[in-house]
Design an enzyme around this catalytic site. Structure first.
Site, PDB file in Angstrom:
ATOM      1  N   ASP A 134      30.624  66.325  24.163  1.00 49.19           N
ATOM      2  CA  ASP A 134      31.937  65.806  23.760  1.00 49.19           C
ATOM      3  C   ASP A 134      33.064  66.469  24.549  1.00 49.19           C
ATOM      4  OD1 ASP A 134      30.230  64.715  21.967  1.00 49.19           O
ATOM      5  OD2 ASP A 134      31.006  65.760  20.214  1.00 49.19           O
ATOM      6  N   TYR A 158      23.427  68.490  10.714  1.00 54.47           N
ATOM      7  CA  TYR A 158      23.434  68.526  12.183  1.00 54.47           C
ATOM      8  C   TYR A 158      22.746  69.810  12.664  1.00 54.47           C
ATOM      9  CZ  TYR A 158      25.191  68.603  17.006  1.00 54.47           C
ATOM     10  OH  TYR A 158      25.293  68.652  18.375  1.00 54.47           O
TER      11      TYR A 158
HETATM   12  C1  GLA Z   1      28.016  65.478  18.221  1.00 55.05           C
HETATM   13  C2  GLA Z   1      27.992  66.806  18.974  1.00 55.05           C
HETATM   14  C3  GLA Z   1      27.453  66.611  20.397  1.00 55.05           C
HETATM   15  C4  GLA Z   1      26.135  65.846  20.398  1.00 55.05           C
HETATM   16  C5  GLA Z   1      26.241  64.595  19.538  1.00 55.05           C
HETATM   17  C6  GLA Z   1      24.922  63.883  19.389  1.00 55.05           C
HETATM   18  O1  GLA Z   1      28.945  64.609  18.778  1.00 55.05           O
HETATM   19  O2  GLA Z   1      29.258  67.363  19.027  1.00 55.05           O
HETATM   20  O3  GLA Z   1      27.315  67.851  21.033  1.00 55.05           O
HETATM   21  O4  GLA Z   1      25.083  66.662  20.020  1.00 55.05           O
HETATM   22  O5  GLA Z   1      26.734  64.873  18.240  1.00 55.05           O
HETATM   23  O6  GLA Z   1      24.501  63.384  20.612  1.00 55.05           O
END
Ligand code: GLA
Length: 388
Positions: free
Chosen positions: A173, A223
């Site tokens: 991101d 997550y």
């Molecule tokens: C979020 C996290 C990223 C990545 C996505 C899944 O956006 O911030 O680093 O792991 O999830 O692809």
């Protein structure tokens, strides 16, 4: 993007009437490659035309930060030297990134900041990375003579998430927000950090996001749990192969995964199985894009959705429902985008099917959930920058 006049007028009103510098950073989409970044795999994001705009000015104090979140009409003042930092979640991004920039040698002192954003919150479009990279870009300019490299800004944003916001995210991101270029997606190898820009202009197709309006929240366990599962599998493989170098799932083969299946348990095995498949899918999509083969791109997107839903278990009923509607409408490719647990689907749809798809998705979603999904046409845009 946000009107900068609006940010300026609030900045002037809330502080001492003086103006500062204005910086902007975007949110992102990701065509394919989900939950691969922290596994050393590939991702394929691009910056979007929605983001954060912040006005910032040095205020002459040693460590007093005066911050105003325009959209929330919320003001928080705090001291940078306070080891606990502010409690308010949006202010923690300012505190965290300031601390991380200090670690990089930027002598951050007191400043005033007002910011506004139009990245929908909890939509999986990385409003938090947009904040981190925007604030970092400003601090680098105000206090650091712009000496901090783009990659260090990316890593400072990621460290802010890890150290101050409770999300052990990867680098996708922040990378997309900082390095984005108009009209181009980027394929990033998260292990070597090499990347390539891919012009993205699929003639005859549109890329559209449908927001389920189920707000996703990555802070907290789900997550981080997924990440722990992946690391658990890597450790088990490394223990079996002391001769090798196993840092992430990227370094592991399908055979090695099978070898540790019983030992790591079915849940962690299945999660790792998704990640290995996703790595291959990103590469297949890149080849298909170069060949102009959008049918294959779309097919891989559906496979990713299936994997995220059934194997990685980061979907939810509403996102699966939107994915089914896309299939029924003949949409070329559709999948959950971003971390999951809510947020958007990303859809690759033929121009001639677009109107019918959007209309059907809105109608059926409303009938079932009594709320309208939001629709965003994707415009691939530039990354972090100083506006004035
Ligand atoms: C979020 C996290 C990223 C990545 C996505 C899944 O956006 O911030 O680093 O792991 O999830 O692809």
């Amino acid at each position: 993007m946000i009107a900068i006049e609006e940010v300026r007028s609030r900045f002037i009103k809330h502080f001492d009437g003086k103006t500062g510098n204005i910086y902007a950073s975007p949110g992102r989409i990701n065509l394919i490659g989900e939950h691969t970044d922290y596994n050393g795999g590939f991702v394929f994001p691009g910056a979007v035309d929605k983001g954060i705009v912040a006005e910032m000015r040095v205020n002459g104090t040693e460590d007093m930060i005066m911050a105003y979140a325009i959209d929330l009409k919320d003001r928080v003042d705090f001291h940078l030297n306070d080891p606990a930092g502010p409690r308010t979640s949006w202010a923690r991004y300012i505190y965290g990134i300031s601390k991380e920039m200090q670690k990089l040698g930027v002598p951050v002192k007191g400043f005033n900041i007002a910011f506004s954003g139009d990245v929908p919150l909890g939509a999986g479009m990385s409003s938090s990375a947009a904040m981190e990279s925007c604030f970092a870009c400003g601090l680098n300019d105000l206090f650091g003579d712009n000496k901090v490299s783009k990659w260090d800004i990316v890593l400072a944003g990621q460290a802010t998430e890890h150290n101050y916001c409770g999300v052990n995210c990867g680098i996708m991101d922040q990378f997309a927000s900082v390095f984005g270029q108009a009209g181009k997606l980027m394929r990033l190898d998260c292990r070597s950090r090499e990347f390539e820009y891919f012009p993205f202009d699929p003639k005859g197709y549109k890329l559209v996001l449908i927001n389920s309006c189920v707000k996703h929240e990555l802070a907290g366990s789900p997550y981080n749990d997924r990440r722990n599962s992946c690391e658990h599998v890597v450790k088990a493989i490394a223990a079996k192969h002391p001769e090798g170098k196993f840092e992430t799932l990227r370094d592991c083969t399908w055979e090695q995964l099978e070898e540790v299946r019983a030992e790591v348990g079915e849940e962690d095995y299945t999660r790792a199985h998704f990640v290995l498949g996703e790595k291959d899918r990103v590469l297949a999509v890149c080849d298909a894009l170069v060949a102009g083969d959008y049918e294959t791109v779309g097919k891989k997107m559906y496979e990713t959705h299936e994997g995220l839903s059934k194997e990685y278990e980061v979907s939810c009923e509403e996102l699966d429902f939107l994915n089914d509607i896309a299939k029924e409408c003949g949409v070329t490719g559709s999948r959950i985008m971003g971390g999951g647990f809510g947020g958007c689907t990303i859809n690759l749809v033929k121009d001639e099917l677009y109107d019918a798809f959007i209309e059907t998705a809105k109608k059926k979603y409303f009938e079932k959930y009594n709320k309208l999904p939001k629709v965003y046409d994707v415009v691939i845009s530039d990354g972090s920058r100083k506006l004035c």
